[in-house]
Structure formats: structure tokens, C-alpha cells
Design a protein around this motif. Structure first.
Motif, PDB file in Angstrom:
ATOM      1  N   MET A   1      61.047  27.709  32.641  1.00  0.00           N
ATOM      2  CA  MET A   1      61.276  26.550  33.499  1.00  0.00           C
ATOM      3  C   MET A   1      60.207  26.475  34.596  1.00  0.00           C
ATOM      4  O   MET A   1      59.776  27.498  35.120  1.00  0.00           O
ATOM      5  CB  MET A   1      62.645  26.664  34.185  1.00  0.00           C
ATOM      6  CG  MET A   1      63.790  26.692  33.216  1.00  0.00           C
ATOM      7  SD  MET A   1      64.491  25.062  33.008  1.00  0.00           S
ATOM      8  CE  MET A   1      66.075  25.491  32.324  1.00  0.00           C
ATOM      9  N   ARG A   2      59.821  25.241  34.900  1.00  0.00           N
ATOM     10  CA  ARG A   2      58.834  25.042  35.958  1.00  0.00           C
ATOM     11  C   ARG A   2      59.373  24.032  36.954  1.00  0.00           C
ATOM     12  O   ARG A   2      60.128  23.136  36.578  1.00  0.00           O
ATOM     13  CB  ARG A   2      57.548  24.467  35.372  1.00  0.00           C
ATOM     14  CG  ARG A   2      56.652  25.500  34.745  1.00  0.00           C
ATOM     15  CD  ARG A   2      55.451  24.833  34.149  1.00  0.00           C
ATOM     16  NE  ARG A   2      55.680  24.459  32.760  1.00  0.00           N
ATOM     17  CZ  ARG A   2      54.809  23.738  32.049  1.00  0.00           C
ATOM     18  NH1 ARG A   2      53.711  23.298  32.592  1.00  0.00           N
ATOM     19  NH2 ARG A   2      55.067  23.463  30.793  1.00  0.00           N
ATOM     20  N   ILE A   3      58.976  24.168  38.193  1.00  0.00           N
ATOM     21  CA  ILE A   3      59.325  23.164  39.190  1.00  0.00           C
ATOM     22  C   ILE A   3      58.046  22.406  39.561  1.00  0.00           C
ATOM     23  O   ILE A   3      57.021  23.019  39.869  1.00  0.00           O
ATOM     24  CB  ILE A   3      59.947  23.816  40.444  1.00  0.00           C
ATOM     25  CG1 ILE A   3      61.339  24.379  40.098  1.00  0.00           C
ATOM     26  CG2 ILE A   3      60.056  22.805  41.578  1.00  0.00           C
ATOM     27  CD1 ILE A   3      62.015  25.080  41.256  1.00  0.00           C
ATOM     28  N   GLY A   4      58.121  21.083  39.503  1.00  0.00           N
ATOM     29  CA  GLY A   4      57.007  20.249  39.948  1.00  0.00           C
ATOM     30  C   GLY A   4      57.442  19.474  41.173  1.00  0.00           C
ATOM     31  O   GLY A   4      58.531  18.910  41.197  1.00  0.00           O
ATOM     32  N   ILE A  47      63.986  21.538  46.733  1.00  0.00           N
ATOM     33  CA  ILE A  47      64.275  22.654  45.818  1.00  0.00           C
ATOM     34  C   ILE A  47      65.771  22.964  45.817  1.00  0.00           C
ATOM     35  O   ILE A  47      66.379  23.175  44.764  1.00  0.00           O
ATOM     36  CB  ILE A  47      63.457  23.910  46.196  1.00  0.00           C
ATOM     37  CG1 ILE A  47      61.973  23.659  45.890  1.00  0.00           C
ATOM     38  CG2 ILE A  47      63.944  25.135  45.429  1.00  0.00           C
ATOM     39  CD1 ILE A  47      61.052  24.784  46.277  1.00  0.00           C
ATOM     40  N   GLY A  48      66.364  22.951  47.006  1.00  0.00           N
ATOM     41  CA  GLY A  48      67.798  23.211  47.122  1.00  0.00           C
ATOM     42  C   GLY A  48      68.597  22.222  46.298  1.00  0.00           C
ATOM     43  O   GLY A  48      69.475  22.608  45.501  1.00  0.00           O
ATOM     44  N   ALA A  65      56.906  29.007  37.373  1.00  0.00           N
ATOM     45  CA  ALA A  65      55.859  28.555  38.289  1.00  0.00           C
ATOM     46  C   ALA A  65      56.369  27.367  39.097  1.00  0.00           C
ATOM     47  O   ALA A  65      57.218  26.613  38.637  1.00  0.00           O
ATOM     48  CB  ALA A  65      54.603  28.150  37.518  1.00  0.00           C
ATOM     49  N   VAL A  66      55.818  27.237  40.312  1.00  0.00           N
ATOM     50  CA  VAL A  66      56.115  26.077  41.146  1.00  0.00           C
ATOM     51  C   VAL A  66      54.793  25.361  41.424  1.00  0.00           C
ATOM     52  O   VAL A  66      53.852  25.962  41.953  1.00  0.00           O
ATOM     53  CB  VAL A  66      56.786  26.501  42.480  1.00  0.00           C
ATOM     54  CG1 VAL A  66      57.062  25.265  43.344  1.00  0.00           C
ATOM     55  CG2 VAL A  66      58.063  27.274  42.209  1.00  0.00           C
ATOM     56  N   MET A  67      54.710  24.091  41.024  1.00  0.00           N
ATOM     57  CA  MET A  67      53.480  23.318  41.231  1.00  0.00           C
ATOM     58  C   MET A  67      53.729  22.266  42.303  1.00  0.00           C
ATOM     59  O   MET A  67      54.677  21.496  42.208  1.00  0.00           O
ATOM     60  CB  MET A  67      53.082  22.583  39.958  1.00  0.00           C
ATOM     61  CG  MET A  67      52.509  23.487  38.898  1.00  0.00           C
ATOM     62  SD  MET A  67      53.787  24.191  37.868  1.00  0.00           S
ATOM     63  CE  MET A  67      52.807  24.604  36.434  1.00  0.00           C
ATOM     64  N   LEU A 233      51.439  27.048  42.749  1.00  0.00           N
ATOM     65  CA  LEU A 233      50.141  26.463  42.407  1.00  0.00           C
ATOM     66  C   LEU A 233      50.033  25.097  43.055  1.00  0.00           C
ATOM     67  O   LEU A 233      51.038  24.414  43.255  1.00  0.00           O
ATOM     68  CB  LEU A 233      50.018  26.323  40.886  1.00  0.00           C
ATOM     69  CG  LEU A 233      50.035  27.676  40.177  1.00  0.00           C
ATOM     70  CD1 LEU A 233      50.802  27.586  38.880  1.00  0.00           C
ATOM     71  CD2 LEU A 233      48.618  28.164  39.952  1.00  0.00           C
ATOM     72  N   LEU A 234      48.808  24.701  43.384  1.00  0.00           N
ATOM     73  CA  LEU A 234      48.602  23.401  44.037  1.00  0.00           C
ATOM     74  C   LEU A 234      47.859  22.449  43.104  1.00  0.00           C
ATOM     75  O   LEU A 234      46.980  22.872  42.341  1.00  0.00           O
ATOM     76  CB  LEU A 234      47.803  23.586  45.329  1.00  0.00           C
ATOM     77  CG  LEU A 234      48.458  24.447  46.412  1.00  0.00           C
ATOM     78  CD1 LEU A 234      47.500  24.653  47.577  1.00  0.00           C
ATOM     79  CD2 LEU A 234      49.760  23.828  46.901  1.00  0.00           C
ATOM     80  N   SER A 235      48.223  21.168  43.179  1.00  0.00           N
ATOM     81  CA  SER A 235      47.566  20.148  42.346  1.00  0.00           C
ATOM     82  C   SER A 235      46.218  19.759  42.935  1.00  0.00           C
ATOM     83  O   SER A 235      46.109  19.545  44.137  1.00  0.00           O
ATOM     84  CB  SER A 235      48.386  18.860  42.330  1.00  0.00           C
ATOM     85  OG  SER A 235      49.601  19.051  41.720  1.00  0.00           O
TER      86      SER A 235
END
Lengths: 540, 367
Positions: A1-4, A47-48, A65-67, A233-235
Motif C-alpha cells: 500500500m502507498r499513500i499519495g 493521513i488520520g 511509501a508516502v509520496m 518521497l517528494l514529487s
């Protein structure tokens, strides 16, 4: 799972995404929360809410990962605040005096960064040979002077640094030997040819390093507090990712990541890699084109807060049409006008259908029966439906005409509609029969962040003699692939997505300017071990 | 008249129009001109009649590759050493600097050269537009010798080349340019004020400024690009040929040759839009726009200035930036009379650029 996550000017959007590869990616949860002044609070709230929305049994440890895409750095430049005092050291004497550093900068930003520059000897010719020799004493004098002035960050530029970055690295080392705590940004990390524009980009970057540290520290701290151990990670503006260590050094690479993420997310959601994306907001409609899943970029210089840079920016055409656009002369027989002024974010209180007093494009769409939002008050109902349809048709015509201007070929062009204001558009547009409205389009930007890849790019002038073209191009492609892998792409997943060859007029020996861009999938295994990571090209 | 920070932007805009799609963007050298007048004060624009007959007019132009200038920005002071060399060689004083090529980036750059050299700028140039060749100047037609060529770089290195023909001069000068790393400044066709009378394109500086001013006024008054272009056609005896959409840009590889004038060739198809719906124009281009044809008929040809304006932004579109889908208004402005004589046409007419077409004078819009 990833968070964008996409931190926009108004909203912070977040999505939870399942699946490792493009084929099996799906949206598990999506939320929209207001953006906060400090960025971090809004991100934490998002996020919460996202985790509360996640399916039962979901564990935080499943997050790989969190982007995050953010406009934080762009805003700092636009508002000229919280910038680090920065000096420019240019290696180019005796050339380049026709345009000293910071030429053409708005006075306010010039002052904000400290208006301090040094012209020094050094630099290269287009073929990589020396323009003039680096003078260590000259650099030491500059170091002493800038240290005395309290400068802590320096932008180093040199003539033809994209061809050879060695002197910039040498100068950076010399400066740091004199002033140990000095932060140095080198122009060869900013790729493109065009000294002044590349130097400007480098200066903006150097002025953002303190803010970058602050934001990265705050975000990583916040994630840890939220019990998320996955890497952050940053876009970047080209739709690729960087890790936080790279982000600390090259914060300016996040400029314009918003529109890029939105377009890439829209393309991904609708399943088309080549399409036009129409993002209808409250005030403007932004139109861009995706080619192979990536936004087509502007060819010329890009203005950032009035400063010319040669940044890679998506080519976006903005029209003053949005859901909140003011509609005038609707019922008095004169020519009806739409926009460019708008009630903007106040639409939910000022639009007629929401009980307000202002006729907006959204009201006209309701009157035409195209959409049903708010309450269809008597005020809206008494409008002539045929008239309302004619106004919407004219608006659709303007937007279709703008899409047509963005075309690069006469072939069929699918159109993807996103944004809250897109309810004012019909399901087909003149000359554009294939119009799609994907699910989750309202959080396309956060999805764009979550699906981002890792890239490597180079821009060179190389001699291509008869019969050597294939070999030269193969070498350059290999170098771009290596750069993408060094930046964190999974080996074997990297593809060349763009190659641009321009033979240079008036240059002998088949001199050709070649730009190559490679992208690959993020290597989650490597990114989880941040300590040993080696990032792209780096300043000494 | 003076060039100063107040009118240089308009002048640069006019230079782009006169570039006929070539000459490099004037916007690239405008900052250098602004910096030079900020440092040295305004540059006076003079007429030949204001100058002593036996003193010199010194043409100046950038030499080399535009992709090198954007990186190795020069000093603008190259004109200082060139002036010194020219005065020593001819043993006469230089009375004024002249822009070799008003079209494109050399226009604003000549203001920078004049400012640094402390010289006034002659209200004239060598082309009245942009051309790729050193010898494609009015002075060549008038019989002024091109030789010597004086070339300088930012290190104050100077080379003086003397040759018996334009061909040899260009061959040698190009090799010097290569040794300079493909960026330098050069002066050819140095002449006395007396010789310059009738041998140069008069009024080029004021014309470029006037064109830019008309365009700026049109923007200020909220006029569309098409009406701004119509005003230019009216004031300068030109023709607004059509409003079109670019439907194809096709490089012509098999016709390209090693010669500079013809080493890049392309054919562009334009489809009429709005009131020009149903018309099809064919545009032939090299470094500049060379000819416009419709239904087998020639509408305009070099040396007349063919310029395409982006209908939405109003900016002139350089040849390399033409792409599918762009909406443009096509304008043709008449060339100076000296180019329209047989010796002028031999140098810069359609055949000089590889086109088997005969020049015919532009039919101006009825006013």
C-alpha cells in the motif's frame, strides 16, 4: 500500500493505493482536507482521516511509501519570504559580463535573497574544453567576503556546466573549505542549457535549502508520530520522485509538481497515456496534454515569480472559465459573457443555487439541466433553458478550441475531465467525441503523486559525425538510464521516454544538442535503506 | 532619438517581426542591451547626415551559433577592441556603429555594442531584416568590399582577416569563429560615411522601434492580433495574407545542402480559418520564411519580410517553433528598394535559397 498526498493552495488531498505495479493499482481510500499554514498539520489530518477510512484489518506496517507533492516551496518564492540569504558565484570570466547574475529579477526577490554575486574565472566551451582557468584565490576572496556578510547558501554556476560540471564541483569544494557550514547548489544539477535561466533556477534552489530542511524534518517527524515507518518521497515537477535527502538539496525541483500530478493522475485513472486533460476549477480551466503518460513540457523558458528559469514545466494553457465564473447579460438580450472573474472558492455561498446572489456558470449549468447541485431555486428555474444551453455550448466551444491549440497531431485525442468545476461541461465537446470522467477524478493530483516514477535526464551538446549517430545516442541513453537508477529506479524497469535531437545551426562537426529522459519504477527495496542511498549526480 | 530602457522592449519586438522567422529571438539579447544602457547611458541614434563624411561606419554582428550564446553570454564589450582594430587598420576615426542585421537578436545586441564602445548607432542596417549569410547585405550590392573582417572574443583576442573574395572571407572567418568556440563578434564592410550613403538600408532602427510601438499600442488598447497585424500592413505598405492553422511542418531532407543558405529546408502547410476558411497556403522556409504560395500562385517571397504571428499571444513565431495546431496570422512587409534590383535579388531572392521561383513585388493591402 502507498499513500499519495497533494498539498494544494486550498486542499490537501490524500489517497491510499493498493498494488505494486501499474496494472493492479487501485484506490482503497481517498480524503480531502483543508491545507494548513504549516503544511504538516494538514498532512497529518489527511493521513488520520485516510487511515480511519481504510478497510478493516489494515495495518500501518502495510504502507510501503508516502509520496507528497507540495506547493510550499513555490509559495515561499512567490511570497519572497523565509528565503535563505544566498550568494551567486559564476564561473565564466572574462565572458558573461553582458548579463551579470540576478539580471532581470524583480527587486523584491533580489533583496530577499541578498543581492550578492561574484563573477569569477572558469567555465567550459560547448565541446567541454576550458573557457578559462579556475582561480582558487579569487574564489577564496569571494568566500571570505560572503562569509563576512553572513551568507550561508551559495549558488555556483558555470558556462556549459551541463557539458562538464567538474569546475562547479571544484569551486563548491574550495568555498566549503573556506566556509565549512556553507550550503552549495551547483547549476549542473539543473540540467538544461541556457546559463542565465539555469543559474536563476540554482539561486532559487539555494534560497530554499533552510525551508527544505524545516519541511522535511517536520514531515518525517509527523509521519513517525503517526506510526508510519515507510520512507517519504517528494514529487518533482516532471512527475518523478525524489527521496528526502535529495529534497533537502534540490527543493526547487518540486516547483509545478501540482499540475503534473493532477494530469498524470487523470491519465492513470482513465487508462489513457496519450490524451488532453481538462482541469476545471472554480476560476480557471487548465488544459495540458499527456504524451506517453507524462505531461508535454514547455520548450522555452518558464517564469517563476517573474524570474526566468529553464525549468521543466508542464505546458499548460489556462482559460478564465470555472464553475464560479461570473455570467453577465444572461437575460437582457446583450451578448452573454462568462468570466474571467469568478466568485472562486466562495461559490458554495455566493452561487444562486446555493442561496447566494451571484449568477455563476454553475447556476447556468443547473438551469440547463446539465447538473443538479444545491437547490434549484425559483431564481434559477425562471431562466430560459435553451438560453442556458447556448451559453454552455459557447463555453464548451471555447474550451474545445483551446484543446485543439494544444494538439500535436490531427489524430483522435481522448479528453479526460477532472476538477470540481467540470460539471459545467457536457459529455462530448465539439470535435472531441471521446470525453472521459474517471472515478476519483477529484483526487487525481494525490493519485498522480502516488503513482510517480523515478527519472534521470541529461542535456548535452555532442559531436555526431557521419556514421556515429547510433553509437553516440546509445551511450547517452545508457547514461540517462544510469542516472535514473542512481536516483532510485528499479534496475531493469527504466525506459527512455523522451529523446530530442537538435542539430545546431552554424556549428561544425555535426554538433547536436541531445536531451534524453529515462524513467523507471521506484525501487521500494532500495528506498527503504536511506543510509546507503546514492543520489543522482551530486555536488562534491 | 535615443535608445534607453523605456523603448528597448518595443524595439526588440520590432526586431523579431523583421527577423522573418530567423535571426534568433531578440528577447535573448534585450537584457544585454538594457544592462548596457543602464551602465553607460542611452545610445544616440544618428543619421548619416549628422556624421563627418570621411569618418567610418562600423557594422557589428554576433558570429557563431545561437545555442552557444545562450550559455557563453559575451561581454558586449567586444565592440571596443573591434573599434580599436578598425581605427588602427584604416587610420580613421569610427563615427558610428551600425547594426549588420536588424532582424532578430542582432538588433538589440547592436545597441549593447554601441553603448559599450561609446559610439552612436546609425539609423540603418545591412539587411532590413534577417539573412543567414555574411555577404547577404546591401553593402555587397553597392560594391563595398567586405574585407577585412575583424573578429573578436571576450578575451580581447582579435583577428583581422583579409581575402580577395566574399567566399574566402567567409571561409576564413568561420574558421576563426570555430577557434573562438563558436561565439564571437565580427565586423565586415567597414566604410566611410560618404560610401555608406546609398549603400545601407536606411531607417532600420526607427522602423523596428515603430513596428514594436504599433504592436505595444495594439496590446494596450485591447486590439486583437489580427487587427494589430492589419495596422502594420497599412502603415508599412504590406499585406495581411491570411489567418491560418498550421496543419503540417515537413522537413525537406533531400534538398538540404551544405551551404548555409540552404542547409535547412522545410515546407509548412497552413489551413485558412475564420474569414479565410477554405484557403490553403504553402509556406517555404529555411532559416527564415522564404515564400508563401496559394493555389499555384506566389503571394510573397524573399526578400520581402514574411512573418507569422501567434494569434493568441501576438508574438512573432520563429521558424524552429512552428508546430502543428498553432494559429497564426501571416504578414508580408515589402523589402527595401535596393533588394528588389536584379543584383539584390541574385543575392537574397528566392533562388538564393534554393527555390525555383521568381520574385514578384508584394501586392499591398488596399487601404
Amino acid at each position: 500500500m502507498r499513500i499519495g498526498i497533494d498539498v494544494g493552495g486550498t486542499n490537501t488531498d490524500a489517497v491510499l493505493i493498493a498494488g505494486r505495479h501499474d496494472e493492479d493499482v487501485r484506490v482503497v481510500a481517498a480524503v480531502k482536507t483543508p491545507t494548513t499554514e504549516d503544511v504538516t498539520t494538514g498532512v497529518l489530518t489527511a493521513i488520520g482521516e485516510l487511515l480511519a477510512d481504510a478497510p478493516d484489518g489494515f495495518e500501518r506496517a502495510e504502507i510501503t511509501a508516502v509520496m507528497i507533492g507540495t506547493t510550499h516551496f513555490t509559495n515561499a518564492v512567490v511570497e519572497a519570504r523565509r528565503l535563505t540569504p544566498t550568494a551567486v558565484v559564476r564561473l565564466g570570466l572574462p565572458a558573461t559580463t553582458a548579463l551579470p547574475p540576478l539580471t532581470g529579477w524583480p527587486a523584491r526577490l533580489r533583496t530577499a535573497v541578498g543581492d550578492r554575486w561574484y563573477l569569477c574565472h572558469g567555465g567550459y566551451e560547448y565541446d567541454g574544453s576550458q573557457l578559462s582557468t579556475l582561480d582558487p584565490d579569487e574564489l577564496r576572496r569571494a568566500a571570505a567576503d560572503l562569509a563576512a556578510a553572513g551568507v550561508r547558501s551559495v549558488a555556483v554556476s558555470s558556462v556549459f556546466a551541463p557539458v562538464n560540471g567538474t569546475m562547479e564541483d571544484e569551486a563548491a569544494e574550495l568555498l566549503r573549505d573556506e566556509v565549512p557550514e556553507l550550503r552549495v547548489s551547483c547549476s549542473h544539477e539543473f540540467g538544461r542549457i541556457g546559463l542565465l535561466e539555469r543559474e536563476n533556477a540554482t539561486v532559487l534552489n539555494a534560497a530554499l535549502v533552510d525551508l527544505a530542511d524545516e519541511l522535511v524534518d517536520a514531515l518525517t517527524g509527523a509521519l513517525a508520530d503517526a506510526g508510519i515507518t515507510a520512507p517519504l518521497l517528494l514529487s518533482q515537477n516532471d512527475g518523478t520522485l525524489m527521496d528526502v535527502e535529495y529534497g533537502r538539496r534540490i527543493p526547487a525541483a518540486t516547483f509545478a509538481s501540482g499540475p503534473t500530478n493532477s494530469m498524470r493522475g487523470a491519465g492513470f485513472l482513465s487508462g489513457v497515456a496519450d490524451c488532453a486533460v481538462i482541469d476545471v476549477g472554480g476560476t480557471t480551466t487548465d488544459i495540458g496534454v499527456l504524451v506517453g503518460g507524462f505531461p508535454r513540457e514547455t520548450t522555452s523558458t518558464t517564469d517563476v515569480a517573474g524570474i526566468r528559469t529553464n525549468w521543466r514545466m508542464p505546458d499548460v494553457l489556462s482559460l478564465g472559465i470555472g464553475g464560479g465564473s461570473l455570467v453577465r447579460h444572461f437575460s437582457d438580450g446583450e451578448k452573454t459573457t462568462v468570466g474571467p472573474d469568478s466568485v472562486g472558492f466562495a461559490l458554495p455561498s455566493r452561487g444562486l443555487v446555493f442561496g447566494g446572489d451571484t449568477l455563476t456558470l454553475t447556476d447556468v449549468a443547473v438551469a440547463a439541466g446539465l447538473t443538479r447541485v444545491g437547490t434549484t431555486t425559483a431564481l434559477v428555474r425562471r431562466f430560459d433553458q435553451a438560453r442556458a444551453r447556448a451559453v454552455l455550448a459557447a463555453t464548451a466551444e471555447r474550451i474545445a478550441d483551446a484543446v485543439d491549440r494544444m494538439r500535436t497531431s490531427p489524430g483522435p485525442l481522448p479528453v479526460v475531465l477532472v476538477g470540481g468545476g467540470s460539471v459545467v461541461l457536457p459529455d462530448t465537446l465539439p470535435g472531441l467525441p471521446d470525453v472521459r470522467r474517471p472515478e476519483h477524478a477529484d483526487v487525481a493530483n494525490a493519485i498522480g503523486a502516488a503513482i510517480a516514477k523515478v527519472g534521470g535526464e541529461l542535456d548535452r551538446v555532442v559531436p555526431i559525425a557521419d556514421g556515429t549517430r547510433v553509437r553516440v545516442l546509445t551511450e547517452l541513453k545508457a547514461e540517462a538510464v544510469a542516472r535514473a537508477e542512481a536516483a532510485g529506479a528499479r534496475p531493469g524497469s527504466v525506459e527512455i521516454v523522451e529523446i530530442d535531437e537538435v542539430p545546431l545551426a552554424y556549428l561544425p562537426g555535426g554538433a547536436t544538442r541531445v536531451r534524453v529522459k529515462a524513467v523507471g519504477d521506484l525501487d521500494l527495496d532500495r528506498v527503504q535503506a536511506p543510509v546507503s542511498r546514492q543520489v543522482g549526480v551530486s555536488c562534491a | 532619438m535615443d535608445f534607453d530602457k523605456g523603448n528597448l522592449a518595443a524595439f526588440a519586438k520590432g526586431c523579431d517581426v523583421l527577423g522573418a522567422g530567423g535571426g534568433g529571438p531578440a528577447g535573448q539579447t534585450l537584457p544585454a542591451a538594457l544592462h548596457a544602457v543602464a551602465e553607460h547611458g542611452p545610445v544616440r541614434v544618428v543619421e548619416l547626415t549628422e556624421l563627418p563624411d570621411d569618418e567610418l561606419v562600423m557594422p557589428c554582428a554576433l558570429l557563431g551559433a545561437p545555442d552557444v550564446y545562450v550559455e557563453r553570454i559575451g561581454t558586449g564589450r567586444e565592440s571596443v577592441v573591434i573599434r580599436r582594430q578598425v581605427e588602427a587598420h584604416f587610420d580613421r576615426r569610427v563615427a558610428a556603429l551600425m547594426c549588420t542585421e536588424v532582424g532578430g537578436s542582432n538588433g538589440p545586441m547592436s545597441v549593447a555594442f554601441a553603448a559599450h564602445a561609446g559610439l552612436p548607432l546609425l539609423d540603418a542596417d545591412g539587411m532590413g531584416r534577417a539573412f543567414p549569410g555574411i555577404e547577404q547585405v546591401a553593402m555587397q550590392v553597392a560594391g563595398i568590399p567586405a574585407s577585412p573582417s575583424v573578429l573578436a572574443d571576450e578575451h580581447d583576442r582579435v583577428v583581422l582577416v583579409r581575402a580577395e573574395s566574399g567566399e574566402w572571407l567567409e571561409r576564413l572567418a568561420r574558421n576563426v569563429a570555430t577557434a573562438f568556440g563558436n561565439r564571437g563578434v565580427s565586423s565586415e564592410y567597414v566604410m566611410t560615411v560618404d560610401q555608406a550613403d546609398g549603400a545601407v538600408v536606411d531607417g532600420s532602427m526607427t522602423k523596428a522601434l515603430r513596428i514594436g510601438t504599433v504592436l505595444e499600442e495594439a496590446v494596450r488598447d485591447g486590439h486583437s492580433t489580427r487587427s494589430a497585424v492589419a495596422r502594420l500592413a497599412e502603415e508599412f505598405g504590406g499585406a495581411r495574407l491570411a489567418e491560418c492553422r498550421v496543419t503540417g511542418v515537413h522537413p525537406i531532407k533531400n534538398k538540404a545542402t551544405a551551404a548555409l543558405a540552404t542547409n535547412t529546408r522545410r515546407t509548412i502547410l497552413l489551413e485558412g480559418v475564420n474569414r479565410d476558411d477554405g484557403r490553403w497556403l504553402r509556406l517555404e522556409a529555411g532559416h527564415e520564411y522564404h515564400a508563401v504560395l496559394e493555389d499555384g500562385e506566389l503571394l510573397a517571397a524573399t526578400p520581402d519580410v514574411i512573418t507569422l504571428f501567434d494569434i493568441h499571444g501576438g508574438e512573432p513565431v520563429p521558424v524552429p517553433e512552428l508546430r502543428y495546431g498553432l494559429r497564426v496570422v501571416v504578414l508580408a512587409l515589402p523589402s527595401p528598394p535596393s533588394w528588389q534590383r536584379p543584383e539584390g535579388l541574385a543575392l537574397v531572392g528566392p533562388r538564393a535559397f534554393g527555390l525555383s521561383l521568381d520574385y514578384s513585388p508584394l501586392a499591398a493591402d488596399d487601404v
